[in-house]
Design a protein around this motif. Structure first.
Motif, PDB file in Angstrom:
ATOM      1  N   THR A   1      12.601  47.194  32.426  1.00 20.39           N
ATOM      2  CA  THR A   1      13.913  47.362  31.393  1.00 20.39           C
ATOM      3  C   THR A   1      13.398  47.928  30.383  1.00 20.39           C
ATOM      4  N   SER A   2      11.842  48.269  30.321  1.00 17.17           N
ATOM      5  CA  SER A   2      11.317  48.976  29.194  1.00 17.17           C
ATOM      6  C   SER A   2      12.017  50.120  28.964  1.00 17.17           C
ATOM      7  N   VAL A   3      12.275  50.351  27.523  1.00 14.78           N
ATOM      8  CA  VAL A   3      12.697  51.669  26.989  1.00 14.78           C
ATOM      9  C   VAL A   3      11.767  52.573  26.273  1.00 14.78           C
ATOM     10  N   ILE A   4      11.465  53.956  26.756  1.00 16.75           N
ATOM     11  CA  ILE A   4      10.335  54.588  26.101  1.00 16.75           C
ATOM     12  C   ILE A   4      10.996  56.032  26.101  1.00 16.75           C
ATOM     13  N   ASN A   5      10.944  56.615  24.874  1.00 14.77           N
ATOM     14  CA  ASN A   5      11.069  57.881  24.329  1.00 14.77           C
ATOM     15  C   ASN A   5      10.129  58.679  23.879  1.00 14.77           C
ATOM     16  N   ILE A   6       9.497  59.725  24.431  1.00 16.18           N
ATOM     17  CA  ILE A   6       8.347  60.323  24.097  1.00 16.18           C
ATOM     18  C   ILE A   6       8.516  61.844  24.144  1.00 16.18           C
ATOM     19  N   THR A   7       8.009  62.777  23.238  1.00 18.98           N
ATOM     20  CA  THR A   7       7.617  64.006  23.584  1.00 18.98           C
ATOM     21  C   THR A   7       6.299  64.359  23.879  1.00 18.98           C
ATOM     22  N   ASN A   8       6.151  65.202  24.645  1.00 24.73           N
ATOM     23  CA  ASN A   8       4.796  65.835  25.039  1.00 24.73           C
ATOM     24  C   ASN A   8       4.460  67.006  24.586  1.00 24.73           C
ATOM     25  N   SER A   9       3.745  67.163  23.480  1.00 27.64           N
ATOM     26  CA  SER A   9       3.605  68.413  23.015  1.00 27.64           C
ATOM     27  C   SER A   9       1.956  69.011  23.216  1.00 27.64           C
ATOM     28  N   LEU A  10       1.382  68.440  24.223  1.00 35.21           N
ATOM     29  CA  LEU A  10       0.197  68.793  24.586  1.00 35.21           C
ATOM     30  C   LEU A  10       0.055  70.144  25.007  1.00 35.21           C
ATOM     31  N   THR A  11      -0.963  71.100  24.653  1.00 32.44           N
ATOM     32  CA  THR A  11      -0.915  72.362  25.056  1.00 32.44           C
ATOM     33  C   THR A  11      -1.817  72.658  26.417  1.00 32.44           C
TER      34      THR A  11
ATOM     35  N   LEU B   1      -1.012  68.017  31.970  1.00 33.38           N
ATOM     36  CA  LEU B   1      -1.496  66.583  32.571  1.00 33.38           C
ATOM     37  C   LEU B   1      -2.341  67.013  33.597  1.00 33.38           C
ATOM     38  N   SER B   2      -3.395  66.168  33.874  1.00 36.39           N
ATOM     39  CA  SER B   2      -4.107  66.457  35.187  1.00 36.39           C
ATOM     40  C   SER B   2      -3.444  65.388  36.213  1.00 36.39           C
ATOM     41  N   GLY B   3      -2.792  64.457  35.949  1.00 34.87           N
ATOM     42  CA  GLY B   3      -2.222  63.202  36.764  1.00 34.87           C
ATOM     43  C   GLY B   3      -0.537  63.596  36.605  1.00 34.87           C
ATOM     44  N   VAL B   4       0.338  62.662  36.012  1.00 34.03           N
ATOM     45  CA  VAL B   4       1.562  62.548  36.334  1.00 34.03           C
ATOM     46  C   VAL B   4       2.337  62.294  35.116  1.00 34.03           C
ATOM     47  N   GLU B   5       3.529  62.753  34.828  1.00 33.64           N
ATOM     48  CA  GLU B   5       4.304  62.537  33.863  1.00 33.64           C
ATOM     49  C   GLU B   5       4.942  61.209  33.771  1.00 33.64           C
ATOM     50  N   LYS B   6       5.419  60.885  34.724  1.00 31.14           N
ATOM     51  CA  LYS B   6       5.968  59.330  34.664  1.00 31.14           C
ATOM     52  C   LYS B   6       5.693  58.772  35.944  1.00 31.14           C
ATOM     53  N   ASN B   7       5.268  57.461  35.926  1.00 32.34           N
ATOM     54  CA  ASN B   7       4.826  56.712  37.104  1.00 32.34           C
ATOM     55  C   ASN B   7       5.379  55.325  37.019  1.00 32.34           C
ATOM     56  N   GLY B   8       6.248  55.049  37.776  1.00 31.30           N
ATOM     57  CA  GLY B   8       6.756  53.474  37.926  1.00 31.30           C
ATOM     58  C   GLY B   8       8.231  53.543  37.552  1.00 31.30           C
ATOM     59  N   THR B   9       8.886  52.361  37.333  1.00 28.15           N
ATOM     60  CA  THR B   9      10.245  52.156  37.074  1.00 28.15           C
ATOM     61  C   THR B   9      10.465  51.790  35.397  1.00 28.15           C
ATOM     62  N   ALA B  10      11.230  52.489  34.672  1.00 27.17           N
ATOM     63  CA  ALA B  10      11.757  52.168  33.648  1.00 27.17           C
ATOM     64  C   ALA B  10      12.595  53.249  32.972  1.00 27.17           C
ATOM     65  N   ASN B  11      13.164  52.880  31.812  1.00 31.27           N
ATOM     66  CA  ASN B  11      14.051  53.791  31.293  1.00 31.27           C
ATOM     67  C   ASN B  11      13.302  54.695  30.618  1.00 31.27           C
ATOM     68  N   ILE B  12      12.592  55.999  31.181  1.00 33.08           N
ATOM     69  CA  ILE B  12      11.567  56.807  30.074  1.00 33.08           C
ATOM     70  C   ILE B  12      12.196  58.103  29.955  1.00 33.08           C
ATOM     71  N   THR B  13      12.425  58.315  28.941  1.00 36.99           N
ATOM     72  CA  THR B  13      12.854  59.723  28.405  1.00 36.99           C
ATOM     73  C   THR B  13      11.996  60.643  27.786  1.00 36.99           C
ATOM     74  N   VAL B  14      11.702  61.709  28.301  1.00 38.05           N
ATOM     75  CA  VAL B  14      10.669  62.562  27.961  1.00 38.05           C
ATOM     76  C   VAL B  14      11.448  63.682  27.566  1.00 38.05           C
ATOM     77  N   GLU B  15      11.302  64.161  26.118  1.00 39.12           N
ATOM     78  CA  GLU B  15      12.587  65.129  25.598  1.00 39.12           C
ATOM     79  C   GLU B  15      11.315  65.842  24.478  1.00 39.12           C
ATOM     80  N   THR B  16      12.153  66.992  23.874  1.00 39.32           N
ATOM     81  CA  THR B  16      11.591  67.567  22.864  1.00 39.32           C
ATOM     82  C   THR B  16      11.910  67.136  21.536  1.00 39.32           C
TER      83      THR B  16
END
Length: 383
Positions: free
Chosen positions: A338-348, A351-366
């Motif tokens: 039930t975790s809620v995460i809001n994040i912007t990825n502006s790395l140039t 990623l060498s792995g994954v954007e999201k791994n596992g279950t949660a309310n994860i929002t990746v947005e600009t």
């Protein structure tokens, strides 16, 4: 994430009265010059107020006992001798008031120029706020030095405008200090405007408790920038973490955020697992892109072992390498779904792995702005 233990010799030192003496052997018959260096160590059992006109030398453990108060006025500087035994510890019932200002912060740092990470121990506060499972945390050598309890509003004092530099001294590969360690600290404690540069292990670690921390800058932490465990239930607001160009970590899995619901994941069925909030956070990776160990961040956000996180307006940026953006999985249990995460990825760099791994309310947005930088102008850090 590592807990601090105390040796027998350190424990013996804690029982001695606080030492506050001149370091100048050239005093004349008129007595001690108030501008001389002074030594600090031992046990504070009453109310002590330091003198901002004096530069202090921390020569061993400085323990603020139950019922005692250490007042540190604006502009005070404390320099610590090298070693695991140089640290400041506030026991349950004790208080520390760090009364720095933007124009005159309090500085706790190494006693030499060009010091390295891990020069001295750092600042530890033990409070009476709850831990997961209603436990009481104890140090290994002295069970009387406990933390945790039932008072979420416990008050261990006030910290404003504090610099903690070159912290994280180590006694072994698995036992080392953090910059600021908060053990069962209650939300009656005020902690705002703290700068932690060049520390070994974690910049800040919360072991349970409910204290809220605001305006925190961590630069070049060797392990995790922001670490939560053992049922921490509070808010970190305005957090900025930086790895500078050329920085190399010695840890095996450094992270921006590492969060466990219970201590080391050994009690997954406990009530009161970590349930915390982060508002406005930036992770700034200025390293060159590199997938060699020590040159990249394993996880920007690692939420695991029953921890529930609410993370608002998070931003990761820079050219540095990161493996995973958000990882909710772990061999000792996943993070709360039930975790809620809001994040912007502006790395140039990808990623060498994954954007999201596992279950949660994860929002990746600009568009997330993350933590503002102008609130740290008092540190003199050049963003």
């Amino acid at each position: 994430m590592k807990k601090i233990f105390f040796s027998f010799l350190m424990f013996a030192a804690m029982l001695t009265p606080v030492v506050l003496t001149s370091c100048d052997d050239n005093d004349d018959d008129n007595g001690t010059d108030p501008t001389d260096d002074y030594k600090l160590s031992g046990s504070i059992q009453d109310t002590r107020t330091l003198d901002a006109s004096v530069e202090y030398l921390l020569t061993g453990p400085l323990i603020v006992e139950d019922g005692a108060t250490l007042n540190i006025p604006a502009g005070t500087t404390i320099k610590a001798q090298k070693g695991f035994g140089s640290y400041i510890l506030v026991l349950q019932g004790g208080k520390i008031n760090v009364n720095g200002t933007a124009d005159a912060p309090v500085t706790m740092t190494a006693d030499i120029e060009n010091a390295a990470q891990g020069h001295w121990g750092g600042l530890i506060i033990n409070g009476r706020a709850p831990l997961s499972g209603g436990e009481t945390g104890k140090t290994e050598i002295n069970n009387a030095y406990t933390y945790g309890g039932t008072n979420a509003a416990d008050n261990s004092g006030s910290i404003t405008y504090l610099i903690l530099a070159y912290t994280g001294a180590r006694s072994s590969a698995d036992v080392e200090h953090n910059g600021l360690t908060l053990n069962g600290v209650g939300n009656g404690t005020k902690i705002e405007n703290v700068y932690i540069p060049d520390g070994a292990d974690d910049g800040i670690e919360f072991f349970g408790g409910s204290v809220n921390v605001k305006n925190l800058l961590v630069v070049n932490s060797d392990d995790d920038m922001f670490d939560f465990t053992q049922g921490y239930n509070g808010t970190l607001e305005n957090a900025y973490g930086i790895w500078e160009a050329g920085y190399v970590s010695s840890e095996e899995d450094p992270r921006g955020v590492e969060a466990d619901g219970n201590l080391d994941g050994n009690n997954p069925d406990q009530q009161g697992q970590s349930n915390f909030t982060i508002k406005n956070m930036t992770i700034d990776l200025r390293l060159a892109a590199n997938t060699d160990e020590g040159y990249y961040m394993h996880d920007v956000l690692k939420i695991r072992r029953g921890a529930k996180a609410t993370i608002e307006n998070a931003l990761v940026k820079g050219q540095g390498q990161a493996k995973d953006l958000v990882d909710m999985t772990d061999g000792k249990g996943a993070g709360d779904p039930t975790s809620v995460i809001n994040i912007t990825n502006s790395l140039t760099t990808a990623l060498s792995g994954v954007e999201k791994n596992g279950t949660a309310n994860i929002t990746v947005e600009t568009g997330n702005a993350g933590c503002p930088t102008d609130i740290f102008s008092w540190t003199g850090y050049q963003f």
